[in-house]
Design a protein around this motif. Structure first.
Motif, PDB file in Angstrom:
ATOM      1  N   LEU A 220       1.250 -11.525  -4.519  1.00  0.00           N
ATOM      2  CA  LEU A 220       0.212 -10.920  -5.346  1.00  0.00           C
ATOM      3  C   LEU A 220       0.715 -10.757  -6.771  1.00  0.00           C
ATOM      4  N   SER A 221      -0.131 -11.074  -7.748  1.00  0.00           N
ATOM      5  CA  SER A 221       0.211 -10.863  -9.155  1.00  0.00           C
ATOM      6  C   SER A 221      -1.047 -10.489  -9.916  1.00  0.00           C
ATOM      7  N   LEU A 222      -0.846  -9.751 -11.021  1.00  0.00           N
ATOM      8  CA  LEU A 222      -1.954  -9.305 -11.858  1.00  0.00           C
ATOM      9  C   LEU A 222      -1.812  -9.895 -13.244  1.00  0.00           C
ATOM     10  N   ALA A 223      -2.926 -10.283 -13.843  1.00  0.00           N
ATOM     11  CA  ALA A 223      -2.948 -10.777 -15.217  1.00  0.00           C
ATOM     12  C   ALA A 223      -3.775  -9.816 -16.059  1.00  0.00           C
ATOM     13  N   MET A 224      -3.099  -9.133 -17.001  1.00  0.00           N
ATOM     14  CA  MET A 224      -3.762  -8.215 -17.926  1.00  0.00           C
ATOM     15  C   MET A 224      -3.409  -8.655 -19.349  1.00  0.00           C
TER      16      MET A 224
ATOM     17  N   THR B 279      -7.424 -15.805   3.619  1.00  0.00           N
ATOM     18  CA  THR B 279      -7.903 -14.931   2.552  1.00  0.00           C
ATOM     19  C   THR B 279      -7.301 -13.554   2.728  1.00  0.00           C
ATOM     20  N   ALA B 280      -7.390 -12.751   1.670  1.00  0.00           N
ATOM     21  CA  ALA B 280      -6.892 -11.383   1.725  1.00  0.00           C
ATOM     22  C   ALA B 280      -8.027 -10.425   1.403  1.00  0.00           C
ATOM     23  N   LEU B 281      -8.087  -9.321   2.146  1.00  0.00           N
ATOM     24  CA  LEU B 281      -9.034  -8.246   1.882  1.00  0.00           C
ATOM     25  C   LEU B 281      -8.257  -7.098   1.252  1.00  0.00           C
ATOM     26  N   LEU B 282      -8.666  -6.687   0.064  1.00  0.00           N
ATOM     27  CA  LEU B 282      -7.906  -5.712  -0.708  1.00  0.00           C
ATOM     28  C   LEU B 282      -8.750  -4.476  -1.002  1.00  0.00           C
ATOM     29  N   ALA B 283      -8.076  -3.329  -1.035  1.00  0.00           N
ATOM     30  CA  ALA B 283      -8.668  -2.106  -1.561  1.00  0.00           C
ATOM     31  C   ALA B 283      -7.975  -1.816  -2.883  1.00  0.00           C
ATOM     32  N   VAL B 284      -8.772  -1.678  -3.951  1.00  0.00           N
ATOM     33  CA  VAL B 284      -8.215  -1.558  -5.297  1.00  0.00           C
ATOM     34  C   VAL B 284      -8.655  -0.234  -5.906  1.00  0.00           C
ATOM     35  N   THR B 285      -7.684   0.527  -6.406  1.00  0.00           N
ATOM     36  CA  THR B 285      -7.995   1.746  -7.130  1.00  0.00           C
ATOM     37  C   THR B 285      -7.225   1.756  -8.440  1.00  0.00           C
TER      38      THR B 285
ATOM     39  N   PHE C  53      -1.786   5.411 -16.241  1.00  0.00           N
ATOM     40  CA  PHE C  53      -2.638   5.076 -15.107  1.00  0.00           C
ATOM     41  C   PHE C  53      -1.957   3.993 -14.284  1.00  0.00           C
ATOM     42  N   GLU C  54      -2.337   3.898 -13.029  1.00  0.00           N
ATOM     43  CA  GLU C  54      -1.763   2.857 -12.187  1.00  0.00           C
ATOM     44  C   GLU C  54      -2.855   2.122 -11.408  1.00  0.00           C
ATOM     45  N   ILE C  55      -2.638   0.818 -11.305  1.00  0.00           N
ATOM     46  CA  ILE C  55      -3.496  -0.025 -10.472  1.00  0.00           C
ATOM     47  C   ILE C  55      -2.792  -0.158  -9.132  1.00  0.00           C
ATOM     48  N   ASP C  56      -3.387   0.373  -8.101  1.00  0.00           N
ATOM     49  CA  ASP C  56      -2.784   0.368  -6.761  1.00  0.00           C
ATOM     50  C   ASP C  56      -3.623  -0.530  -5.866  1.00  0.00           C
TER      51      ASP C  56
ATOM     52  N   THR D 127      -3.933  -9.947   4.805  1.00  0.00           N
ATOM     53  CA  THR D 127      -4.539 -11.266   4.895  1.00  0.00           C
ATOM     54  C   THR D 127      -5.165 -11.476   6.261  1.00  0.00           C
ATOM     55  N   LYS D 128      -6.014 -12.472   6.342  1.00  0.00           N
ATOM     56  CA  LYS D 128      -6.669 -12.782   7.617  1.00  0.00           C
ATOM     57  C   LYS D 128      -5.644 -13.179   8.676  1.00  0.00           C
ATOM     58  N   SER D 129      -4.514 -13.756   8.237  1.00  0.00           N
ATOM     59  CA  SER D 129      -3.468 -14.170   9.180  1.00  0.00           C
ATOM     60  C   SER D 129      -2.558 -13.031   9.581  1.00  0.00           C
ATOM     61  N   GLY D 130      -2.738 -11.820   8.976  1.00  0.00           N
ATOM     62  CA  GLY D 130      -1.976 -10.660   9.401  1.00  0.00           C
ATOM     63  C   GLY D 130      -0.777 -10.332   8.547  1.00  0.00           C
ATOM     64  N   LEU D 131      -0.803 -10.652   7.257  1.00  0.00           N
ATOM     65  CA  LEU D 131       0.314 -10.344   6.369  1.00  0.00           C
ATOM     66  C   LEU D 131      -0.107  -9.218   5.423  1.00  0.00           C
ATOM     67  N   PRO D 132       0.502  -8.033   5.551  1.00  0.00           N
ATOM     68  CA  PRO D 132       0.154  -6.936   4.646  1.00  0.00           C
ATOM     69  C   PRO D 132       0.741  -7.184   3.262  1.00  0.00           C
ATOM     70  N   ILE D 133      -0.040  -6.904   2.224  1.00  0.00           N
ATOM     71  CA  ILE D 133       0.403  -7.124   0.854  1.00  0.00           C
ATOM     72  C   ILE D 133       0.029  -5.917   0.013  1.00  0.00           C
ATOM     73  N   SER D 134       0.835  -5.651  -1.010  1.00  0.00           N
ATOM     74  CA  SER D 134       0.567  -4.509  -1.875  1.00  0.00           C
ATOM     75  C   SER D 134       1.182  -4.751  -3.238  1.00  0.00           C
ATOM     76  N   LEU D 135       0.659  -4.044  -4.230  1.00  0.00           N
ATOM     77  CA  LEU D 135       1.171  -4.144  -5.586  1.00  0.00           C
ATOM     78  C   LEU D 135       0.712  -2.921  -6.356  1.00  0.00           C
ATOM     79  N   VAL D 136       1.618  -2.360  -7.154  1.00  0.00           N
ATOM     80  CA  VAL D 136       1.288  -1.237  -8.031  1.00  0.00           C
ATOM     81  C   VAL D 136       1.748  -1.593  -9.439  1.00  0.00           C
ATOM     82  N   ARG D 137       0.854  -1.439 -10.413  1.00  0.00           N
ATOM     83  CA  ARG D 137       1.192  -1.702 -11.813  1.00  0.00           C
ATOM     84  C   ARG D 137       0.639  -0.586 -12.674  1.00  0.00           C
TER      85      ARG D 137
END
Length: 800
Positions: free
Chosen positions: A356-360, A385-391, A777-780, A785-795
């Motif tokens: 996972l990466s973010l472009a700002m 695909t990945a299903l994400l919760a973004v705050t 502020f932080e983007i959490d 993923t659909k295949s079962g790989l948990p992913i996370s990122l905080v910026r």
């Protein structure tokens, strides 16, 4: 238990069922087919894991908690969990009454919001999330995260109360020899866990290892109490440890005795080529070389296997290839040719790719400025695909006490290891620290391996894969004895169609029924079929509370920065309250009550289409042919004529607005001004083991049941469910102010979306406005993923 053949599917106290240990959730999985119990190859079949992402960590009473729940199959980490219902529980602040609610799951997903009661106590709270199946396990294996709740007030709290599970009081030091055992003459790494804050013990300072003559080594003990050391056991040597604490207290414990023969498995390193493992063996002098297999398992599936000979020889260095590995916990097992487990351990593989990466466009923004963030993901298999919760929310100064881990930690580590320390992983997720925790001891110490009798529990909680399980008990009010073999009718008040569920109590007065989503957010009415007054009974309905154990009360003293943040949050909540406008979320499609569950009625009459009739007897005599309503000495009966049988079918029960109703004296008072519709069924109707001799179903204009009847003859409770948010749009609208918003904008949470989908070829873009709140502020982002790989990122980024 030493190395040797493993026995799966042992009988346990789970009432005649065969139990297989759950995948790191403290559970025991019951598998029953065709009335007989069978063991399965995969002992993790019905185990689950839960993770909940929140929009923030600090709330003000009267505000709203927005959440996203991920429920996965524990063996594959895929969102195909069988449970359809998730329970949430808010506890803490001085052991007050827990707040509970539930949501329905769809494919392992659930999202929604909960309004915090305005009269809640200020303090630190624990938000637990669990399925009914997980209630079979221990409290420490349920998902839990911490939040702070404050109240609109000018005064800053002197302390924040909270409730915690008390220490067990066990003073035993736990040792985990690498591979499961110590072997004479072979260097082994030994993991340890020291007791903390029990019996007056404070922070550990040092750990000494001694034999019968001298001190072998002395190391500095980690503050968290969990670490490891290396030792080469001598021949027939016993080793004692001494732990010295900050308050000068001393605790002694013995290391496990070293075996004369056996195998030691050591994780050499995580290299570029893969995971390097060293196997060293000590065999009997008269033994020839022995063929063994080294196998690697990821999420219950074998990914690698190699065979080699071992005995009295040099160590064998083997490499599990990088292409066989994915991020997470890997179980490495050494077996004989007969599949006997010789030794085994766990290892954590960190993975090679940054998914996972973010472009700002920048790291600092002005107040009320538009922000665009592109979420990119790479390295996923085709069609994954990945299903994400973004705050996006203001950073809080409470992170050091909340210590909420990410989804990868929750799914891959914490619940997979028996005895995970309360302190959790270190802030920087140091690899060596993780490896220390993953040192494997005897296979029985890992709760996924076998049905261990000492860990067996009464599996009284079933898997809610079809709907809400309504479970309880009926007792006599006078003698407290179980009401045995009694029929129970379960219904809801409904103006469209009656729907009845039949249940029966057993010899202990227990009953069991399954409620589908048709019964959500409705008053559930339970009543005994017996004629005597049900007010003489006690109804005990399971409220689905978590196995929380006995809590103890503590208090946390906030520092100056934390006090300022709480005042800041209260002031913003006060402004929001003044300008607040509600957003109504429509219930999802399909939540309406379905069509009539009965057969088509033989006759339907609308009394308003006829002349005004004063009471029910006049109605039956004038516009209900084939129905007669009689009274003899204040004893009412209602009869339906069955033409096929040629006689009257009489009963003392009707359906009133879909609910079985026995007070025919009340029915006698109803006329055409009160009754909207009457349906008549002339045939016998069988519900459970109850036969209704014909049936009259009455619907009134007010669609109500008299309160006096409900209090005297039924047990009623609200089957409350918080509805799903079909997407993040409703919540996003609540949280994100438009550019031309006329009200003051002091939002701490700038963006919340629980349903962002992204794939390697389709990145996602989120857009939001900053508010008038300045700070960090932080983007959490948390997801799977659909295949079962948990992913996370905080910026993080600044608003100035």
């Amino acid at each position: 238990m030493r190395s040797g053949e493993r026995t799966y599917g042992r009988n346990t106290p789970c009432t005649g069922k065969v139990l297989l240990a759950g995948f790191g959730l403290g559970l025991l999985t019951a598998i029953v087919r065709s009335g007989t119990a069978e063991a399965q190859e995969n002992p993790m079949t019905n185990s689950e894991k839960v993770y909940v992402q929140l929009d923030r960590d600090v709330y003000v009473a009267g505000g709203t908690i927005h959440y996203k729940a991920f429920v996965v199959d524990a063996s594959t980490l895929r969102q195909v969990s069988k449970s359809r219902i998730l329970y949430m529980e808010l506890t803490g602040a001085g052991n007050g009454t827990p707040i509970r609610w539930r949501i329905n799951l769809s494919g392992g997903n659930g999202s929604g919001s909960y309004v915090i009661p305005s009269d809640i106590r200020e303090g630190l709270y624990s938000l637990k999330a669990y399925t009914n199946w997980l209630r079979n396990g221990k409290p420490e294996f349920l998902f839990s995260r911490s939040i702070v709740i404050t109240k609109i007030s000018d005064a800053s709290p002197l302390s924040l109360p909270y409730s915690t599970l008390p220490e067990t009081g066990e003073s035993q030091v736990l040792f985990y020899p690498e591979g499961g055992q110590l072997v004479e003459g072979i260097t082994s790494r030994v993991g340890f866990r020291l007791p903390l804050n029990t019996g007056g013990l404070t922070e550990p300072r040092s750990l000494k290892v001694m034999d019968d003559t001298a001190v072998v080594m002395e190391i500095q003990a980690p503050p968290a109490g969990t670490g490891s050391f290396e030792i080469t056991p001598g021949i027939r040597k016993l080793y004692k440890t001494e732990i010295i604490y900050a308050d000068s207290q001393r605790l002694t414990a013995w290391l496990p005795m070293a075996e004369q023969y056996g195998h030691v498995m050591h994780l050499v390193e995580v290299g570029e080529e893969g995971l390097k493992v060293r196997v060293t063996s000590a065999g009997r002098s008269n033994e020839s070389l022995q063929m063994v297999n080294l196998k690697a398992y990821i999420r219950g599936a074998e990914v690698w296997d190699t065979a080699f000979y071992t005995g009295r020889s040099e160590p064998h260095d083997l490499t599990i290839p990088d292409e066989k590995l994915t991020e997470g916990v890997i179980r490495i097992v050494l077996t004989s040719t007969r599949q006997a487990v010789l030794c085994q351990r766990l290892a954590y593989f960190p993975g090679r790719k940054k998914l996972l990466s973010l472009a700002m466009d920048k790291d600092s923004y002005l107040s009320n400025e538009s922000v665009r963030v592109d979420i990119n993901i790479g390295g996923l298999p085709l069609n994954d695909t990945a299903l994400l919760a973004v705050t996006v929310t203001e950073s809080t100064p409470f992170e050091h006490i909340l210590n909420n881990g990410d989804i990868a930690t929750a799914f891959l580590l914490a619940s997979e290891i028996s005895g995970w320390p309360d302190s959790g992983p270190s802030e920087n997720n140091d690899l060596q620290y993780r490896q220390d925790l993953l040192l494997c001891t005897d296979p029985g110490d890992y709760i996924w391996n076998d049905a261990i009798l000492s860990r067996a529990v009464d599996c009284s909680e079933a898997l809610e894969d079809k709907g809400y399980i309504l479970k309880g008990r009926v007792l006599g009010r006078n003698d407290g004895r179980p009401v045995q073999q009694a029929g129970i009718l379960i219904s809801v008040t409904d103006s469209i169609a009656p729907r009845l569920i039949f249940a029966r109590t057993d010899s202990l007065g227990r009953f069991y029924a399954v409620l589908t989503s048709d019964y959500d957010n409705k008053d559930i009415i339970l009543q005994l079929v017996r004629d005597e007054s049900p007010s003489s009974y006690i109804w005990e309905v399971d409220d689905k509370a978590s196995p929380s154990g006995n809590l103890k009360n503590e208090a946390y003293l906030p520092g100056r920065e934390e006090q300022d943040f709480l005042r800041h949050a209260r002031n913003i909540r006060l402004i929001e309250t003044i300008y607040e406008t509600g957003v109504v979320t429509k219930p999802p499609a399909g939540s309406e009550m379905p069509a009539n569950s009965f057969e088509k009625p033989d006759m339907v009459v609308y009394p308003a289409e006829f002349s005004d009739l004063a009471n029910f007897r006049e109605i039956t005599e004038n516009i209900l042919p084939g129905v007669r309503f009689t009274v003899r000495n204040q004893d009412y009966t209602i009869g339906v004529y069955n033409r096929a049988a040629g006689f009257w079918l009489e009963d003392k029960l009707v359906l009133l607005n879909g609910v079985p109703f026995r007070d025919l004296a009340y029915i006698a008072t109803l006329g055409s001004r009160e009754i909207r519709k009457i349906e008549v069924f002339t045939a016998n109707l069988l519900i459970g083991n109850i036969t209704f001799n014909g049936l009259v179903s009455i619907y009134t204009y007010d669609n109500k049941i008299p309160e006096t009847y409900l209090r005297s003859f039924t047990h009623t409770f609200m089957n409350e469910v918080i509805l799903h948010e079909s997407s993040g749009q409703v919540t996003e609208k609540q949280l994100t102010a438009p550019r031309d918003h006329e009200n003051p904008d002091f939002r701490q949470t700038l963006y919340w979306n629980p349903a962002v989908r992204v794939s390697s070829d389709r990145p996602a873009r989120i857009e939001f406005m900053t508010s008038q709140v300045n700070g960090r502020f932080e983007i959490d982002i948390q997801g799977i993923t659909k295949s079962g790989l948990p992913i996370s990122l905080v910026r993080t980024f600044e608003v100035k």
